[in-house]
Design a protein around this motif. Structure first.
Motif, PDB file in Angstrom:
ATOM      1  N   GLU A 108       0.872  -1.289   0.264  1.00 60.13           N
ATOM      2  CA  GLU A 108       0.319   0.021   0.102  1.00 60.13           C
ATOM      3  C   GLU A 108       0.987   1.015   0.077  1.00 60.13           C
ATOM      4  OE1 GLU A 108      -3.074   2.589   2.904  1.00 60.13           O
ATOM      5  OE2 GLU A 108      -2.295   0.432   3.396  1.00 60.13           O
ATOM      6  N   ASN A 111       3.055   3.994  -4.639  1.00 61.31           N
ATOM      7  CA  ASN A 111       2.094   4.539  -5.669  1.00 61.31           C
ATOM      8  C   ASN A 111       2.674   4.241  -6.987  1.00 61.31           C
ATOM      9  OD1 ASN A 111       0.833   5.639  -3.447  1.00 61.31           O
ATOM     10  ND2 ASN A 111       1.299   7.814  -3.911  1.00 61.31           N
ATOM     11  N   ASN A 169      -1.157   1.189  -4.453  1.00 60.82           N
ATOM     12  CA  ASN A 169      -2.026   2.187  -4.300  1.00 60.82           C
ATOM     13  C   ASN A 169      -2.464   3.154  -5.298  1.00 60.82           C
ATOM     14  OD1 ASN A 169      -3.287   4.171  -2.146  1.00 60.82           O
ATOM     15  ND2 ASN A 169      -1.656   4.234  -1.056  1.00 60.82           N
ATOM     16  N   ILE A 175      -6.183  10.434  -6.507  1.00 62.10           N
ATOM     17  CA  ILE A 175      -7.174  10.860  -5.114  1.00 62.10           C
ATOM     18  C   ILE A 175      -7.475  12.351  -5.426  1.00 62.10           C
ATOM     19  CG2 ILE A 175      -6.781  11.050  -2.781  1.00 62.10           C
ATOM     20  CD1 ILE A 175      -4.761   8.954  -2.729  1.00 62.10           C
ATOM     21  N   ARG A 229      -9.518   3.026  -3.671  1.00 63.45           N
ATOM     22  CA  ARG A 229      -8.021   2.562  -3.297  1.00 63.45           C
ATOM     23  C   ARG A 229      -8.139   0.977  -2.801  1.00 63.45           C
ATOM     24  NH1 ARG A 229      -6.044   5.098   1.909  1.00 63.45           N
ATOM     25  NH2 ARG A 229      -3.909   4.336   1.341  1.00 63.45           N
ATOM     26  N   HIS A 252      -8.201  -1.913   5.264  1.00 63.67           N
ATOM     27  CA  HIS A 252      -8.111  -2.314   4.011  1.00 63.67           C
ATOM     28  C   HIS A 252      -8.150  -3.698   3.915  1.00 63.67           C
ATOM     29  CE1 HIS A 252      -7.509   1.545   2.324  1.00 63.67           C
ATOM     30  NE2 HIS A 252      -6.204   1.758   3.330  1.00 63.67           N
TER      31      HIS A 252
END
Length: 306
Positions: A108, A111, A169, A175, A229, A252
């Motif tokens: 996670e 990116n 991610n 985002i 996500r 998550h």
């Protein structure tokens, strides 16, 4: 209906909103070289107890390894500011690789815009160069929000390992756009057929983490981002070479809230095996995970409470 949002004001909170973090202070300092000493089994036995939530039985670390090694996909849910959790993850991956070839590990904490850097640096680190850990963090563009003092040893172990390491991610640019668009995920398990239970649970968690000081537009935006996500993590986990392990925040990982629901949406099959790492005293139930590893409350937390 769209609501005006201050993305800059709420983005940092969203990125780590459901990370299952506490107020434990992060460890300070880093190692002087990239050689990482593996945690011993005896050390780990002193880090609490392991429970098979499906049967209620206590397990040894070795018995847990047998269960994890047989699964094509495993999700490990951590508390991000607990160094003991990262040590356990490091040990588990070292031991799993000894039992069968590891296909991939997903983080996670990485990116998509870091993936090319990971792919470039990894072959070089596998030649065992002498390099400062902080320089590795620079080469990876490691994000300051994920404390390197917490993650450094784990990351260096993964980067030296023979299997690929994948980002799991969303990029910050994605985002920001999700905050504006607020798209809903489509899926039987994560959205459409659960009578709103997943959304309600996630909203309750977001409210608590913001001391109930969050308005409806921001709550809706953060819910959308959280589920997107989770959907991204599920997509990456399914695409990664198996056997695959995803390391993410505990929320998550939860089978009743997060990535496992999206895996079921995308495949129509069973959820991945889930191990949650939690401090002693926390409540982790069978609907949330297959296994829980309870660790002692960190010394930093105890000291901070004095």
């Amino acid at each position: 209906m769209k609501f005006p949002l201050s993305v800059a004001a709420v983005l940092p909170a969203c990125v780590l909103a459901l990370s299952a973090c506490s107020s434990v202070a992060p460890a300070t300092g880093t190692a002087a070289a990239t050689t990482v000493a593996p945690a011993s089994t005896q050390d780990l036995r002193q880090l609490g107890e392991i429970v098979d939530l499906r049967s209620g039985q206590r397990l040894s670390a070795e018995q847990l390894l047998v269960q994890l090694a047989a699964a094509p996909r495993v999700i490990i849910g951590e508390q991000h500011d607990q160094l003991s959790h990262h040590r356990i993850e490091q040990w588990l991956l070292q031991q799993l690789q000894g039992q069968r070839p590891q296909g991939s590990v997903l983080l996670e904490m990485l990116n998509p815009d870091q993936q090319a850097k990971v792919d470039k640096v990894k072959p070089w680190l596998q030649t065992d160069p002498v390099v400062r850990p902080e320089h590795v963090a620079e080469l990876l563009a490691w994000q300051p929000s994920w404390k390197w003092a917490q993650y450094g040893d784990l990351v260096l172990t993964l980067m030296r390992a023979p299997y690929p390491v994948w980002s799991a991610n969303l990029d910050r640019s994605e985002i920001k756009q999700l905050f504006v668009d607020q798209p809903a995920v489509q899926g039987k398990h994560s959205n459409l057929a659960n009578d709103g239970k997943v959304h309600d649970k996630l909203k309750d968690i977001i409210r608590v983490m913001h001391d109930n000081q969050i308005d409806a537009p921001r709550l809706a935006a953060m819910l959308s981002v959280q589920q997107q996500r989770d959907r991204r993590m599920a997509e990456r986990l399914l695409a990664a070479p198996a056997p695959a392990v995803l390391i993410a925040g505990a929320y998550h990982a939860h089978k009743d809230l997060g990535v496992p629901l999206h895996v079921q949406d995308l495949t129509g099959g069973p959820a991945p095996l889930v191990l949650v790492l939690a401090q002693r005293g926390a409540t982790v139930l069978a609907p949330q995970a297959d296994f829980v590893w309870y660790t002692p409350v960190a010394a930093a937390a105890i000291a901070g409470a004095k």
